[in-house]
Scaffold this motif. Sequence first.
Motif, PDB file in Angstrom:
ATOM      1  N   ALA A   1       0.839  -1.211   0.000  1.00  0.00           N
ATOM      2  CA  ALA A   1       0.000   0.000   0.000  1.00  0.00           C
ATOM      3  C   ALA A   1       0.866   1.250   0.000  1.00  0.00           C
ATOM      4  CB  ALA A   1      -0.931  -0.010   1.209  1.00  0.00           C
TER       5      ALA A   1
ATOM      6  N   PRO B   1     -13.346   8.272  -3.509  1.00  0.00           N
ATOM      7  CA  PRO B   1     -13.290   7.840  -2.105  1.00  0.00           C
ATOM      8  C   PRO B   1     -12.210   8.593  -1.342  1.00  0.00           C
ATOM      9  CG  PRO B   1     -12.310   6.175  -3.537  1.00  0.00           C
ATOM     10  CD  PRO B   1     -12.935   7.202  -4.441  1.00  0.00           C
TER      11      PRO B   1
ATOM     12  N   GLY C   1      -9.479   4.627   3.134  1.00  0.00           N
ATOM     13  CA  GLY C   1      -9.255   3.222   2.851  1.00  0.00           C
ATOM     14  C   GLY C   1      -8.514   2.981   1.548  1.00  0.00           C
ATOM     15  N   ARG C   2      -8.399   1.710   1.245  1.00  0.00           N
ATOM     16  CA  ARG C   2      -7.689   1.264   0.037  1.00  0.00           C
ATOM     17  C   ARG C   2      -8.566   0.246  -0.686  1.00  0.00           C
ATOM     18  NH1 ARG C   2      -3.063  -3.130  -0.148  1.00  0.00           N
ATOM     19  NH2 ARG C   2      -2.159  -2.810  -2.212  1.00  0.00           N
ATOM     20  N   ASP C   3      -9.319   0.739  -1.633  1.00  0.00           N
ATOM     21  CA  ASP C   3     -10.265  -0.115  -2.354  1.00  0.00           C
ATOM     22  C   ASP C   3     -10.195   0.199  -3.843  1.00  0.00           C
ATOM     23  OD1 ASP C   3     -12.218  -1.903  -2.984  1.00  0.00           O
ATOM     24  OD2 ASP C   3     -13.886  -0.612  -2.404  1.00  0.00           O
ATOM     25  N   GLY C   4      -9.142  -0.303  -4.489  1.00  0.00           N
ATOM     26  CA  GLY C   4      -8.997  -0.098  -5.916  1.00  0.00           C
ATOM     27  C   GLY C   4      -8.249   1.174  -6.266  1.00  0.00           C
TER      28      GLY C   4
ATOM     29  N   SER D   1      -9.276   4.885  -4.913  1.00  0.00           N
ATOM     30  CA  SER D   1      -8.888   5.322  -3.564  1.00  0.00           C
ATOM     31  C   SER D   1      -7.449   5.807  -3.506  1.00  0.00           C
ATOM     32  CB  SER D   1      -9.078   4.170  -2.575  1.00  0.00           C
ATOM     33  OG  SER D   1      -8.264   3.064  -2.938  1.00  0.00           O
TER      34      SER D   1
ATOM     35  N   TYR E   1      -5.273   5.415   4.984  1.00  0.00           N
ATOM     36  CA  TYR E   1      -4.738   4.495   3.988  1.00  0.00           C
ATOM     37  C   TYR E   1      -3.896   3.455   4.706  1.00  0.00           C
ATOM     38  CZ  TYR E   1      -3.339   3.297  -0.778  1.00  0.00           C
ATOM     39  OH  TYR E   1      -3.174   2.654  -1.979  1.00  0.00           O
TER      40      TYR E   1
END
Length: 315
Positions: free
Chosen positions: A100, A166, A169-172, A175, A258
């Motif tokens: 990430a 977004p 978070g980390r969703d694709g 983000s 993140y």
Amino acid sequence: MFRILLRKFLEVFIFLLFIMFVSFLFIRLAPGDPVLTILNVDELSVSQEQVEAMREEMGFNDSLPVQFGKWLLDFIRLDFGVSYSTGQPVMQTLMRALPATAELTIGALLVMLAVAIPLGSLSALHRGSWIDRGSRLLSIVGAAVPSFWLGLILIDLFGVRFGSLPTMGRDGFASLILPSLTLGLAISSVYVRLLRSSLLDSLSQEFIRSARARGLSEGRIFFLHAFRHSLPPVITVFGVSLGSLIGGVVVIEVLFAYPGIGKLVVDAIRQRDYPLIQGYILIMAVVVFFVNTAVDLSYRYLNPEMKLKEREAHR
């Protein structure tokens, strides 16, 4: 080349020993007790005997030199310990969060390159024009604006008002856009001015006038000669400012929730997770070493004068 690498590895060995000692000492002297955090003293009724038993089990009753010696022996065996908060090996915890952070760092660097190279090049090619004045103004404003404030503005604009991206978070891929923009725009201001200054210096060199006298096109002169000649100072500053970039990643990861190494280590600091903090410091020290080594080695290919000096020195 072998001598350079050998010298670098000797330097990093001494550097890592110093970093390990300083980080170990400062973390242990910081206020707070990890034992009380682990036992959740604020939520559970814990006796002093239980606290002392756990402190003895974790080795906190030993003197600092003894604690450091044990930790150093574990490090030599590549054992970074177990995280107090997750109960899992430190290296496994850090490696799980590393992708990430790597994504965010690469995204920020791509944004920085997409902004700094065009603006810095146009500013140098059109010195004194409205393009030059505008790019310099933007770089000054960018340097004055803190990255977290810029991040809050982007969150309000694209996350709250438009609702198009977004913000947590980390969703694709979506983000990753706002954190990368925030960090990339924050660091690009320095490189716009630096690239402009370096290009102006390169364009005034004698070899540029000689290339024009030979009838080379302006595009070829700029990209093959002037731009290449202007890169070493920019790369040098990047190697020096890598620590600031890592610090910026930590701030942005916390701001956008993140799940990278930066957010992980901030949570570890709150929970007094000593092994996780020390593992993070060591990984970042190794990353800085390898980046700076790559920067030093790149000079030989970006600056032909250095190659000639090395050949003359070996004669």
